[in-house]
Motif scaffolding. Sequence first.
Motif, PDB file in Angstrom:
ATOM      1  N   LEU A   1     -33.577 -36.392  -7.107  1.00 35.77           N
ATOM      2  CA  LEU A   1     -34.739 -36.872  -6.075  1.00 35.77           C
ATOM      3  C   LEU A   1     -36.112 -37.119  -6.795  1.00 35.77           C
ATOM      4  O   LEU A   1     -36.849 -38.188  -6.190  1.00 35.77           O
ATOM      5  CB  LEU A   1     -34.839 -36.326  -5.038  1.00 35.77           C
ATOM      6  N   SER A   2     -36.562 -36.234  -7.803  1.00 35.77           N
ATOM      7  CA  SER A   2     -37.996 -36.385  -8.349  1.00 35.77           C
ATOM      8  C   SER A   2     -37.831 -37.633  -9.152  1.00 35.77           C
ATOM      9  O   SER A   2     -39.254 -37.913  -9.466  1.00 35.77           O
ATOM     10  CB  SER A   2     -38.158 -35.069  -9.067  1.00 35.77           C
ATOM     11  N   ALA A   3     -36.954 -38.237  -9.371  1.00 39.04           N
ATOM     12  CA  ALA A   3     -36.995 -39.435 -10.234  1.00 39.04           C
ATOM     13  C   ALA A   3     -37.297 -40.772  -9.439  1.00 39.04           C
ATOM     14  O   ALA A   3     -37.604 -41.764 -10.082  1.00 39.04           O
ATOM     15  CB  ALA A   3     -35.771 -39.582 -11.300  1.00 39.04           C
ATOM     16  N   TRP A   4     -37.413 -40.689  -8.109  1.00 35.73           N
ATOM     17  CA  TRP A   4     -37.404 -41.856  -7.417  1.00 35.73           C
ATOM     18  C   TRP A   4     -38.950 -42.193  -7.037  1.00 35.73           C
ATOM     19  O   TRP A   4     -39.868 -41.305  -7.042  1.00 35.73           O
ATOM     20  CB  TRP A   4     -36.900 -41.318  -5.744  1.00 35.73           C
ATOM     21  N   ARG A   5     -39.203 -43.464  -7.633  1.00 35.55           N
ATOM     22  CA  ARG A   5     -40.372 -44.002  -7.058  1.00 35.55           C
ATOM     23  C   ARG A   5     -40.287 -45.246  -6.405  1.00 35.55           C
ATOM     24  O   ARG A   5     -39.558 -45.970  -6.772  1.00 35.55           O
ATOM     25  CB  ARG A   5     -41.104 -44.538  -8.571  1.00 35.55           C
TER      26      ARG A   5
END
Length: 268
Positions: free
Chosen positions: A59-63
């Motif tokens: 989820l930290s890769a979501w932009r």
Amino acid sequence: MSILRRNNVRVTGRASGRTVVLVHGFGCDQNMWRLVEPVLAENFRVVLFDYVGAGRSDLSAWREARYSSLDGYARDVVEVCEALDLRDAVLVGHSVSAMVGVLARAAAPERIGSLVMVCPSPCYIDEDGYRGGFSAQDIDELLESLESNYLGWSAAMAPVIMGNPDRPELGEELTNSFCATDPEIARVFARTTFLSDSRKDLRGVTAPTLILECAQDAIAPPEVGAYVHSAIPGSRLVTLDATGHCPQLSAPEATASAISAFVSDLTP
């Protein structure tokens, strides 16, 4: 390997078989294919993954900037294919991911050779000469409701989307899947999905294409399947004896059989 971890990629089936990539739709993850995947895995190599923002992805890769258009999701598909060095794969896209598949195929035709569109919709909004199933006001109200109370919207809409009131456990499963999605991520994906118009992209599809529709579908009416079929020369349209927008759950045997037959007919 970072892409494989980012998208929670999983590979099953026969290593020597043609590769089939299963791509989930809005509010879902790869678990939605669990009843279809074992059947396909008997004869094919099967790839499953979660879009960034879904399931067990990173989820930290979501932009938001990336995932505010279908191109961002298509990039996920292409990057997964590149990470696995796939060639001539069959991409099976459910719902909005049928159109993501069109974009991914255009971007990487050497990696994606054929398309299977499960309950596709290139545009959800009715226009003169085109029926998408919703008025512009319908979509505005849907998005407003989703953004003001996502969990309430999920509980109300998921059973409608699933469309099998005599099998409430299916609607409950889809509700749980929606509710497991971060509301902010769901808001962006919903706007990207329901406001998209991919009709012009269909004109460039030259790949062998199977279109699977359900006999009754509140999200993608029969006119939509007919439109997609007419827009893609040489495509095959199959109407499943199924109800709702998620035949991989409501009619997994028929769905898997139709996909298997199509893939088996492709030139080796």
